[in-house]
Write a protein that holds these residues in place. Structure first.
Motif, PDB file in Angstrom:
ATOM      1  N   ALA A 168       0.837  -1.196   0.000  1.00 52.38           N
ATOM      2  CA  ALA A 168       0.000   0.000   0.000  1.00 52.38           C
ATOM      3  C   ALA A 168       0.874   1.250   0.000  1.00 52.38           C
ATOM      4  O   ALA A 168       2.077   1.181   0.244  1.00 52.38           O
ATOM      5  N   ILE A 169       0.235   2.371  -0.307  1.00 54.00           N
ATOM      6  CA  ILE A 169       0.948   3.649  -0.257  1.00 54.00           C
ATOM      7  C   ILE A 169       0.230   4.546   0.736  1.00 54.00           C
ATOM      8  O   ILE A 169      -0.996   4.700   0.668  1.00 54.00           O
ATOM      9  N   LEU A 170       1.010   5.081   1.657  1.00 52.69           N
ATOM     10  CA  LEU A 170       0.454   5.975   2.656  1.00 52.69           C
ATOM     11  C   LEU A 170       0.809   7.398   2.241  1.00 52.69           C
ATOM     12  O   LEU A 170       1.971   7.696   1.960  1.00 52.69           O
ATOM     13  N   LYS A 171      -0.210   8.267   2.162  1.00 48.62           N
ATOM     14  CA  LYS A 171       0.027   9.642   1.715  1.00 48.62           C
ATOM     15  C   LYS A 171      -0.661  10.607   2.674  1.00 48.62           C
ATOM     16  O   LYS A 171      -1.761  10.312   3.151  1.00 48.62           O
ATOM     17  N   THR A 172      -0.066  11.762   2.894  1.00 43.88           N
ATOM     18  CA  THR A 172      -0.768  12.776   3.674  1.00 43.88           C
ATOM     19  C   THR A 172      -2.004  13.194   2.881  1.00 43.88           C
ATOM     20  O   THR A 172      -1.976  13.199   1.647  1.00 43.88           O
ATOM     21  N   ALA A 173      -3.063  13.557   3.589  1.00 45.51           N
ATOM     22  CA  ALA A 173      -4.280  13.962   2.874  1.00 45.51           C
ATOM     23  C   ALA A 173      -4.079  15.337   2.232  1.00 45.51           C
ATOM     24  O   ALA A 173      -4.517  15.579   1.114  1.00 45.51           O
ATOM     25  N   GLY A 174      -3.399  16.224   2.941  1.00 47.38           N
ATOM     26  CA  GLY A 174      -3.254  17.590   2.430  1.00 47.38           C
ATOM     27  C   GLY A 174      -1.854  17.868   1.910  1.00 47.38           C
ATOM     28  O   GLY A 174      -0.903  17.145   2.219  1.00 47.38           O
ATOM     29  N   PHE A 175      -1.741  18.908   1.121  1.00 47.97           N
ATOM     30  CA  PHE A 175      -0.465  19.463   0.668  1.00 47.97           C
ATOM     31  C   PHE A 175       0.574  18.459   0.190  1.00 47.97           C
ATOM     32  O   PHE A 175       1.702  18.452   0.646  1.00 47.97           O
ATOM     33  N   GLY A 176       0.197  17.586  -0.697  1.00 47.63           N
ATOM     34  CA  GLY A 176       1.189  16.645  -1.231  1.00 47.63           C
ATOM     35  C   GLY A 176       1.374  16.854  -2.725  1.00 47.63           C
ATOM     36  O   GLY A 176       0.408  17.111  -3.427  1.00 47.63           O
TER      37      GLY A 176
END
Ligand code: AMP
Length: 379
Positions: free
Chosen positions: A144-152
């Protein structure tokens, strides 16, 4: 009837990087005045604009002062705070408006919008509480890929994870801020569709552009894509559906994964011109920047037809590490065009410019663009 904002009027641009610079160049060709709202002085857009207003987006007095001086406002950067857009909109139309920005500013909102409206996306889960990670990883399996919800952007704030311990570590590094966990897509390739939509609902698109990324940053784009016609048609229809649903005005890019079994999944939407569309400057009669200008000024959209195949390679700051690249080597190659963004500090990973090559086929254009980039750093 919609009022045309004709040449001679003043365009306001929120954001001051290379996208604003290329928009400003298109606007100058039409003899518009350009005002840029820039968080930093001596910006790439400021180097081309008539006036650069340097202030923070949260300085609402400065926003008001900017908006009062322009006839229409557009943007080159989606993370403009809603409060700034709301204040600006009291004085001049802001195109695109708040809804597309609000959606594109946050990956969770974006993916939720897409899936709720029937657009295909990879499976995803919201991460807010610690237990969300355990539950969503159990559903997604071990990749899986974990990403910040904002400002990416450009892979910032994201990590590939293979198990719970890696997930916890990655999320801790992001300070346990709101995040999204996406299924890892073992894609065959990455694609984008750049399209413009006018105030009157008119639509123009550049078909499918094929993209290669390196370290999560776009490295090479080429077009027109040689993919089967039905894949191109489906990608364009998804893009059209998104701009219609958003009642979008301006230029928007949809980034896709094409899976190994030829399924299209939307990765991201950018409510502005896109790096993968830079090649339209040389390849098409009306570039993505000219289309943005036309769309936000209520002018008829231009032709997005390809006059010739093209490929674009980015020039990142890494190329400057030994010495300033030898620009004459690129300039000596027929069919190769150089674009530099006027950034003074060449940091690794920073987009400093790009090279576009045109040729008889996309493959030839790709080879030419890569050769040009190799040559400028040869000793
Ligand atoms: P993003 O910042 O979301 O556009 O991601 C930057 C790059 O990371 C993409 O262009 C892909 O190369 C890669 N990437 C992002 N999300 C995924 C995913 N779910 N599966 C596989 N690769 C991904």
């Amino acid at each position: 009837m919609t009022q045309v904002i004709g040449p001679g009027k003043t365009i306001g641009i929120f954001g001051s990087g290379q996208l604003g610079r290329m928009l400003a160049l298109a606007a100058k060709r039409f003899a518009y005045r350009v005002l840029v709202f820039s968080p930093a002085a001596n910006s790439p857009t400021g180097g081309v604009a008539d006036i650069e207003i340097c202030a923070d987006y949260n300085d609402l007095e400065a926003v008001k002062n900017f908006a009062k001086q322009v006839d229409v406002i557009t943007l080159e950067f989606e993370n403009i705070p809603a409060s700034a857009v709301e204040v600006a909109a009291k004085y001049a139309p802001v195109r695109p408006g708040l809804e597309p920005l609000y959606i594109a500013q946050n990956r969770l909102r974006e993916k939720t919008f897409l899936s709720e409206n029937g657009f295909p996306v990879a499976p995803f889960f919201a991460l807010r509480l610690r237990e969300d990670l355990t539950e969503s990883l159990a559903q997604l399996g071990d990749s899986a890929i974990l990403k910040t919800a904002g400002f990416g952007y450009d892979g910032k704030g994201q990590a590939k994870i293979a198990n719970l311990a890696e997930g916890q570590e990655a999320w801790a590094r992001l300070g346990f801020q709101e995040a999204i966990l996406e299924g890892f897509v073992d894609f065959e390739r990455e694609l984008s569709v750049v399209a413009a939509r006018g105030l009157d609902g008119s639509f123009a698109h550049y078909g499918v552009i094929e993209n290669d990324h390196r370290k999560h940053i776009l490295d090479l784009s080429l077009a027109p894509s040689q993919l089967p016609g039905h894949v191109v048609a489906e990608a364009v229809e998804i893009c059209r559906g998104i701009v219609e649903r958003l009642d979008f005005v301006g230029v928007l890019c949809v980034e896709f994964f094409l899976t190994k079994n030829q399924r299209l999944l939307v990765n991201e939407i950018a409510p502005r011109p896109h790096n993968s569309g830079h090649l339209t400057i040389e390849a098409c009669l009306s570039s993505q920047f000219e289309q943005q200008l036309r769309a936000v000024c209520a002018l008829p959209l231009g032709s997005s037809e390809f006059l010739r195949p093209a490929a674009m390679v980015n020039l990142l700051g890494d190329l400057w590490q030994a010495k300033e690249p030898d620009w004459a080597k690129a300039c000596a190659m027929p069919g190769v065009n150089l674009h530099l963004y006027g950034k003074s500090e060449a940091r690794p990973g920073r987009k400093m410019g790009h090279i576009t090559a045109v040729a008889a086929t996309p493959h030839e254009a790709k080879e030419k663009a890569l050769t040009a980039r190799r040559k400028i750093i040869e000793t």
